[in-house]
Design an enzyme around this catalytic site. Structure first.
Site, PDB file in Angstrom:
ATOM      1  N   CYS A  66       0.876  -1.178   0.000  1.00 22.86           N
ATOM      2  CA  CYS A  66       0.000   0.000   0.000  1.00 22.86           C
ATOM      3  C   CYS A  66       0.907   1.220   0.000  1.00 22.86           C
ATOM      4  O   CYS A  66       2.120   1.085  -0.220  1.00 22.86           O
ATOM      5  CB  CYS A  66      -1.004  -0.024   1.152  1.00 22.86           C
ATOM      6  SG  CYS A  66      -0.324   0.142   2.809  1.00 22.86           S
ATOM      7  N   GLY A  67       0.367   2.389   0.217  1.00 16.25           N
ATOM      8  CA  GLY A  67       1.186   3.596   0.122  1.00 16.25           C
ATOM      9  C   GLY A  67       2.300   3.610   1.154  1.00 16.25           C
ATOM     10  O   GLY A  67       3.479   3.762   0.820  1.00 16.25           O
ATOM     11  N   GLY A  71      -1.091   0.472   6.744  1.00 21.26           N
ATOM     12  CA  GLY A  71      -2.471  -0.015   6.761  1.00 21.26           C
ATOM     13  C   GLY A  71      -2.539  -1.500   6.455  1.00 21.26           C
ATOM     14  O   GLY A  71      -3.236  -2.266   7.151  1.00 21.26           O
ATOM     15  N   MET A  72      -1.809  -1.933   5.445  1.00 22.61           N
ATOM     16  CA  MET A  72      -1.797  -3.361   5.094  1.00 22.61           C
ATOM     17  C   MET A  72      -1.224  -4.195   6.236  1.00 22.61           C
ATOM     18  O   MET A  72      -1.701  -5.308   6.504  1.00 22.61           O
ATOM     19  CB  MET A  72      -0.977  -3.604   3.828  1.00 22.61           C
ATOM     20  CG  MET A  72      -1.668  -3.226   2.532  1.00 22.61           C
ATOM     21  SD  MET A  72      -3.119  -4.272   2.201  1.00 22.61           S
ATOM     22  CE  MET A  72      -3.351  -3.899   0.445  1.00 22.61           C
ATOM     23  N   HIS A  99      13.894 -15.035  12.163  1.00 18.25           N
ATOM     24  CA  HIS A  99      13.459 -14.947  13.571  1.00 18.25           C
ATOM     25  C   HIS A  99      11.945 -15.067  13.737  1.00 18.25           C
ATOM     26  O   HIS A  99      11.490 -15.552  14.770  1.00 18.25           O
ATOM     27  CB  HIS A  99      13.898 -13.605  14.185  1.00 18.25           C
ATOM     28  CG  HIS A  99      15.374 -13.499  14.394  1.00 18.25           C
ATOM     29  ND1 HIS A  99      15.944 -12.582  15.244  1.00 18.25           N
ATOM     30  CD2 HIS A  99      16.410 -14.189  13.848  1.00 18.25           C
ATOM     31  CE1 HIS A  99      17.269 -12.725  15.229  1.00 18.25           C
ATOM     32  NE2 HIS A  99      17.575 -13.689  14.368  1.00 18.25           N
ATOM     33  N   ARG A 133      15.786 -21.145  19.199  1.00 23.63           N
ATOM     34  CA  ARG A 133      15.210 -20.321  20.267  1.00 23.63           C
ATOM     35  C   ARG A 133      14.042 -19.474  19.788  1.00 23.63           C
ATOM     36  O   ARG A 133      13.259 -18.969  20.598  1.00 23.63           O
ATOM     37  CB  ARG A 133      16.288 -19.417  20.892  1.00 23.63           C
ATOM     38  CG  ARG A 133      16.788 -18.307  19.975  1.00 23.63           C
ATOM     39  CD  ARG A 133      17.951 -17.536  20.595  1.00 23.63           C
ATOM     40  NE  ARG A 133      18.306 -16.353  19.832  1.00 23.63           N
ATOM     41  CZ  ARG A 133      19.090 -16.349  18.758  1.00 23.63           C
ATOM     42  NH1 ARG A 133      19.585 -17.497  18.288  1.00 23.63           N
ATOM     43  NH2 ARG A 133      19.372 -15.222  18.126  1.00 23.63           N
TER      44      ARG A 133
HETATM   45  C1  RB5 Z   1      -4.011   5.289   0.355  1.00 23.92           C
HETATM   46  O1  RB5 Z   1      -3.964   6.619   0.011  1.00 23.92           O
HETATM   47  C2  RB5 Z   1      -3.159   5.053   1.591  1.00 23.92           C
HETATM   48  O2  RB5 Z   1      -3.797   5.564   2.709  1.00 23.92           O
HETATM   49  C3  RB5 Z   1      -2.880   3.581   1.750  1.00 23.92           C
HETATM   50  O3  RB5 Z   1      -2.261   3.097   0.617  1.00 23.92           O
HETATM   51  C4  RB5 Z   1      -1.971   3.197   2.902  1.00 23.92           C
HETATM   52  O4  RB5 Z   1      -0.819   3.970   2.900  1.00 23.92           O
HETATM   53  C5  RB5 Z   1      -2.595   3.131   4.221  1.00 23.92           C
HETATM   54  O5  RB5 Z   1      -1.968   2.770   5.232  1.00 23.92           O
END
Ligand code: RB5
Length: 153
Positions: A66-67, A71-72, A99, A133
């Site tokens: 993502c940007g 978020g991902m 790890h 470990r």
């Molecule tokens: C999209 O503009 C952006 O918010 C998304 O790709 C990401 O960075 C969110 O965490």
């Protein structure tokens, strides 16, 4: 045989395309779960969910973009069979495998260069989990929440 799945939102589409081209040039099959167009915005949790669902298959590794990658990362780590690592270079990628036995890596397209990201992909695919470990720590990551206790001194 190892399967690679990949997904992004609109903020990660360009880097996702580069990663797919790179993997194909290495003869590695990759399943692209979208998004497919930069022309409209999509919600990253929806694409993390698609990838999490595909990761239920055995012998699968995932790549998300993502940007920022943030978020991902937050979205994909809500699924208990996923260990997702937001990586920024070869070292963080290697450690995420050695790890943490990461089965998904995440890139922020706006924060990582294309060549660095492609090197990270190579490292992600070739680096084994060290076990030893690290094994009991990784096992704690998939422990039901009600059994998790803070370590007392
Ligand atoms: C999209 O503009 C952006 O918010 C998304 O790709 C990401 O960075 C969110 O965490």
């Amino acid at each position: 045989m190892l399967k690679i799945v990949i997904a992004s939102d609109h903020g990660g589409l360009k880097l996702k395309s580069s990663v797919i081209t790179h993997l194909k040039s290495e003869g590695i099959d990759v399943i692209d779960l979208g998004t497919d167009t930069p022309n409209f915005s999509v919600d990253y949790p929806d694409y993390a969910a698609k990838l999490a669902n595909a990761m239920k298959q055995p012998d699968t590794k995932g790549i998300l973009v993502c940007g920022s990658g943030i978020g991902m990362s937050i979205a994909i780590n809500r699924y208990e069979w996923i260990r997702g690592a937001l990586v920024c270079n070869e070292t963080s990628t290697r450690l995420s495998r050695e790890h943490n036995n990461a089965n998904v890596i995440i890139f922020g397209e706006r924060l990582i260069g294309e060549l660095t990201a492609l090197s990270c992909v190579n490292v992600f695919l070739k680096t084994p989990f060290l076990e030893g470990r690290h094994l009991k720590r990784v096992e704690k990551l998939s422990m039901p929440k009600n059994l998790l206790k803070p370590q007392e001194k």
